[in-house]
Design a protein around this motif. Structure first.
Motif, PDB file in Angstrom:
ATOM      1  N   UNK A 260       0.813  -1.218   0.000  1.00 13.60           N
ATOM      2  CA  UNK A 260       0.000   0.000   0.000  1.00 13.60           C
ATOM      3  C   UNK A 260       0.846   1.267   0.000  1.00 13.60           C
ATOM      4  N   UNK A 261       2.143   1.143   0.353  1.00 15.45           N
ATOM      5  CA  UNK A 261       3.018   2.317   0.311  1.00 15.45           C
ATOM      6  C   UNK A 261       3.448   2.665  -1.109  1.00 15.45           C
ATOM      7  N   UNK A 262       3.403   1.677  -1.998  1.00 13.34           N
ATOM      8  CA  UNK A 262       3.729   1.936  -3.401  1.00 13.34           C
ATOM      9  C   UNK A 262       2.463   2.458  -4.101  1.00 13.34           C
ATOM     10  N   UNK A 263       2.029   3.630  -3.717  1.00 10.38           N
ATOM     11  CA  UNK A 263       0.718   4.148  -4.122  1.00 10.38           C
ATOM     12  C   UNK A 263       0.604   4.423  -5.611  1.00 10.38           C
ATOM     13  N   UNK A 264       1.713   4.741  -6.256  1.00  8.29           N
ATOM     14  CA  UNK A 264       1.667   5.112  -7.669  1.00  8.29           C
ATOM     15  C   UNK A 264       2.186   4.017  -8.594  1.00  8.29           C
ATOM     16  N   UNK A 265       2.362   2.837  -8.057  1.00  2.46           N
ATOM     17  CA  UNK A 265       2.783   1.692  -8.861  1.00  2.46           C
ATOM     18  C   UNK A 265       1.558   0.831  -9.193  1.00  2.46           C
ATOM     19  N   UNK A 266       1.574   0.240 -10.374  1.00  2.00           N
ATOM     20  CA  UNK A 266       0.531  -0.724 -10.722  1.00  2.00           C
ATOM     21  C   UNK A 266       0.891  -2.046 -10.053  1.00  2.00           C
ATOM     22  N   UNK A 267       0.107  -2.440  -9.063  1.00  2.00           N
ATOM     23  CA  UNK A 267       0.435  -3.598  -8.232  1.00  2.00           C
ATOM     24  C   UNK A 267      -0.500  -4.768  -8.534  1.00  2.00           C
ATOM     25  N   UNK A 268       0.083  -5.939  -8.704  1.00  2.00           N
ATOM     26  CA  UNK A 268      -0.675  -7.177  -8.852  1.00  2.00           C
ATOM     27  C   UNK A 268      -0.185  -8.160  -7.806  1.00  2.00           C
TER      28      UNK A 268
END
Length: 318
Positions: A260-268
């Protein structure tokens, strides 16, 4: 002990492979912004390079444990860097007693040095990160993490104890959050190797683990928290986060807490089971065993090489 709890048996399994000796890369050294020198190995691609990969180890795990995977990736066209964090393996000082190294410096300083080294050594190449456990959290601490083009993480979390698997939570809490800080206070560092748990850890690293809070920024001085969060938000690289169903530490909740800290990354985030690879157990460490060469390792190539999730049927909702 299980794979979740201890690195040493996992490393011995790789070392015991009768088909080949431990692969060897070229020795390299990297100077961090604070003048500390860390050490590792560079694995040149054995065919025209298609990208660079930095492998971030788990806490208390020697970089050499990942040499088999690094050698595999080099054979598939990647230039690969493995390295030991300060206080560990090749980057360990003569004495850990009184050593002030902290977890945060593994990201702010050590990973940052590895990132800058690889960018300079292979300028213009796509740059990917494979992060195991804490190794998937550390990139967000680097002030130059925006340079990353793609990330693959395995069990990536920062050890907030309520996120441990419910059936093992008390045991793991007593081990890592009671016994570890007590032993660290007694010895001046955490003597993990003599216990057969992990490698020895600097006191700062052990205590950051033991006293982790729900909000990771709460372990940093208040004046630094805004900058810390902005570093994570600067990461725009797509992230594929692997979760194993039998990982007592890197649970779905634990990995979500980090992601959740990688707010601007597209996370899968994907949830895999041991039976997906016809195995009885995998846990927290086993994915880097050489027995996964024809299975999991080959699957990771689709993400690292092509940006394609090889497990589309295992995606879990954000």
């Amino acid at each position: 002990m299980t794979d979740t709890e201890c690195e040493a048996p996992a490393e011995r399994e790789n070392e015991g492979d009768p088909r080949s000796a431990r692969p060897a890369g070229a020795s390299v050294s990297m100077v961090c912004r604070d003048a500390i020198t860390i050490h590792g190995h560079l694995w040149p691609a054995r065919s025209p390079a298609i990208g660079s990969v930095i492998v971030n180890p788990a806490t208390g795990v020697l970089a050499r444990y990942y040499h088999y995977y690094a050698d595999f990736l080099a054979g598939e066209g990647f230039d690969v860097l493995t390295y030991d964090y300060r206080g560990i393996g090749l980057s360990r000082p003569d004495s850990l007693k009184g050593c002030g190294y902290r977890w945060r410096e593994w990201g702010e300083q050590d990973f940052d040095a590895a990132l800058r080294f690889m960018d300079a050594a292979r300028p213009g190449q796509p740059l990917y990160v494979v992060g195991h456990s804490i190794g998937g959290y550390l990139p967000g601490l680097s002030p130059t993490a925006r340079r990353i083009d793609r990330m693959l993480t395995m069990g990536a979390q920062y050890a907030y104890w309520p996120d441990y698997a419910s059936g093992h939570r008390l045991r793991l809490f007593l081990k890592w959050h009671v016994m570890m800080p007590a032993l660290t206070a007694a010895f001046g560092y955490f003597p993990g190797k003599r216990l057969g748990w992990l490698e020895d850890l600097p006191a700062g690293v052990a205590n950051e683990w033991s006293f982790r809070q729900a909000r990771m920024e709460a372990t940093h001085p208040a004046a630094e928290r805004g900058d810390l969060l902005r570093r994570f938000e600067a990461v725009t690289a797509p992230i594929l986060a692997v979760t194993m169903s039998d990982d007592d530490i890197g649970t779905v909740a634990a990995i979500r807490r980090t992601l959740r800290y990688y707010r601007n990354a597209q996370v899968t985030q994907v949830l895999l089971k041991p039976e997906d690879y016809d195995l009885a157990a995998i846990g927290h460490f086993s994915l880097f065993h050489s027995r996964h060469r024809q299975g999991f390792w080959h699957d990771t190539l689709r993400w690292l090489r092509d940006g394609i999730n090889p497990w589309p049927g295992h995606v879990i909702a954000p």
